[in-house]
Design a protein around this motif. Structure first.
Motif, short mmCIF file in Angstrom:
data_model
loop_
_atom_site.label_atom_id
_atom_site.label_comp_id
_atom_site.label_asym_id
_atom_site.label_seq_id
_atom_site.Cartn_x
_atom_site.Cartn_y
_atom_site.Cartn_z
N MET A 200 0.87 -1.19 0.00
CA MET A 200 0.00 0.00 0.00
C MET A 200 0.90 1.23 0.00
SD MET A 200 -2.88 -0.64 2.81
CE MET A 200 -3.62 -2.23 3.06
N THR B 174 -3.20 5.02 -0.57
CA THR B 174 -4.12 3.87 -0.48
C THR B 174 -4.87 3.95 0.85
OG1 THR B 174 -2.39 2.60 -1.61
CG2 THR B 174 -4.22 1.34 -0.68
N LEU C 110 -8.44 -4.65 -2.98
CA LEU C 110 -7.08 -4.34 -3.45
C LEU C 110 -6.52 -5.56 -4.17
CD1 LEU C 110 -5.79 -3.10 0.03
CD2 LEU C 110 -6.48 -1.59 -1.84
N ALA D 262 -0.88 -0.96 -4.93
CA ALA D 262 -1.40 0.19 -4.21
C ALA D 262 -2.74 0.71 -4.74
CB ALA D 262 -0.37 1.32 -4.25
N ASN D 263 -3.12 0.28 -5.96
CA ASN D 263 -4.37 0.78 -6.53
C ASN D 263 -5.58 0.27 -5.75
OD1 ASN D 263 -2.91 2.06 -8.52
ND2 ASN D 263 -3.12 0.37 -9.97
N VAL D 264 -6.65 1.07 -5.78
CA VAL D 264 -7.85 0.69 -5.02
C VAL D 264 -9.02 0.46 -5.99
CG1 VAL D 264 -9.46 1.37 -3.18
CG2 VAL D 264 -7.06 2.12 -3.09
#
Ligand code: PMV
Length: 360
Positions: free
Chosen positions: A287, A291, A313, A317-319
């Motif tokens: 993260m 994030t 997730l 790190a993308n949500v």
């Protein structure tokens, strides 16, 4: 079915040439696959929503060689340019599936592939990319053996895609897809994914997934390294058992349309995936500060509004922001007002549940 059922008998003829194009979507896991045995056998079952917008389109042009080659013969074009650095992954894939598609060394392949989402967006293209390629190769196999029926075609495409990238097995067919042996799911298999066979309440129809691009860099930890860190991991057995339990719980959640418990399971799965990485050796934190900012904003907004927004997730790190279609307007406004500021260059992708790969 067993692995042996996917080994074809001798082909009676090899056709000279042809081409085929498949468009295959990405998918987002709700119960995560993390940990595997040899031959891409998952350590626990997983379930995903198939995506709609995020997809890979792959055209395969094939030409029969005069004599069977010693090695695989192919050129790979990504978004119009010849990509030598993508070749080793395809070479490994071909080697893994050769026993199941014995014609591979009889052909030269031109593979032309492109993604609907920006390259290096931090969105893994392995699920969509390898499922599209597996389907194109299955189309050639069907040319060679027209007796193959629809059910076998789909199962074998998923079986082959799995050997390229585990999660790719879940990108062939259906809106909700399960992969891996699970006691409560008839026909579930470690070898291929199946369309979720039970009731899914209308609350989940057109479920939305807005992908917030927090960090568009290369993956810090490859999936292969990540999965392998579950060998000898102090919490692995509890984690695998938890995935089974969560799948069992989801059955009722899907049937009843219970969004509250859905959110609980999905967010817990995402955090557990990251917890596994934080507690392996070596350990990783995937993260980024943004994030966590986003997660806290989502929790705060949900409390304030009684909406059903939640997050999941991947190994990065993308949500993925998940929510029912009925709350789309309110939640998109929240995303624009409060979350986009935490995305790299303000970038995000609006997606929703899709229905699987299509021949173009
Ligand atoms: O398909 P792989 O080997 O790249 O593994 C993907 C694993 C996760 O995306 C983290 C979880 C999942 O089930 O998709």
């Amino acid at each position: 079915m067993t692995e042996k059922d996917f080994i074809p008998s001798e082909y009676t003829k090899l056709i000279a040439k042809g081409e085929v194009t498949w468009k295959s979507p990405s998918n987002i896991a709700l119960v995560k696959y993390w940990g595997k045995e040899a031959n891409q056998i998952p350590a626990n079952p997983s379930i995903s929503f198939t995506l709609d917008t995020c997809a890979t389109t792959t055209k395969v042009t094939y030409k029969k060689l005069e004599n069977k080659a010693q090695d695989f013969s192919f050129d790979l074009f990504f978004e119009g340019s010849l990509k030598e650095d993508f070749k080793p992954k395809i070479q490994t894939f071909f080697k893994r599936i050769e026993d199941y598609l014995p014609f591979l060394k009889n052909y030269h392949f031109k593979i032309e592939t492109s993604n609907s989402f920006p390259h290096s967006s931090g969105i893994a293209s392995s699920a969509s990319g390898l499922s599209a390629l597996a389907l194109a190769l299955m189309s050639l196999e069907k040319e060679l053996n027209p007796d193959i029926n629809e059910d076998y075609f789909i199962k074998k495409a998923s079986f082959l895609a799995r050997l390229g990238s585990g999660s790719a097995a879940r990108s062939i067919e259906g809106d909700v897809v399960q992969w891996g042996n699970h006691e409560g799911t008839t026909n579930s298999s470690n070898l291929y994914a199946v369309k979720y066979p039970y009731k899914v309440h209308t609350n989940f129809k057109k479920y939305q997934d807005t992908i917030l691009l927090v960090d568009k860099g290369q993956k810090e930890v490859s999936s292969t390294v990540g999965h392998n860190l579950m060998h000898g991991h102090p919490f692995s057995q509890q984690r695998f058992a938890q995935a089974h339990d969560n799948l069992t719980k989801l059955k009722e959640v899907f049937a009843e349309g219970d969004l509250k418990t859905f959110i609980e399971i999905v967010e817990s799965e995402a955090l557990t995936l990251h917890a596994m990485m934080m507690t392996s050796l070596p350990y990783f934190v995937l993260m980024k500060p943004n994030t966590l900012e986003i997660i806290n904003k989502i929790w705060d907004f949900r409390k304030r509004t009684n909406t059903h927004v939640c997050f999941t997730l991947d190994a990065g790190a993308n949500v993925h922001v998940l929510y029912p279609e009925s709350e789309k307007e309110e939640i998109m406004q929240f995303i624009k007002d409060e979350l986009v500021a935490f995305c790299q260059n303000g970038q995000y992708i609006c997606d929703q549940i899709g229905f699987g790969a299509k021949k173009v």
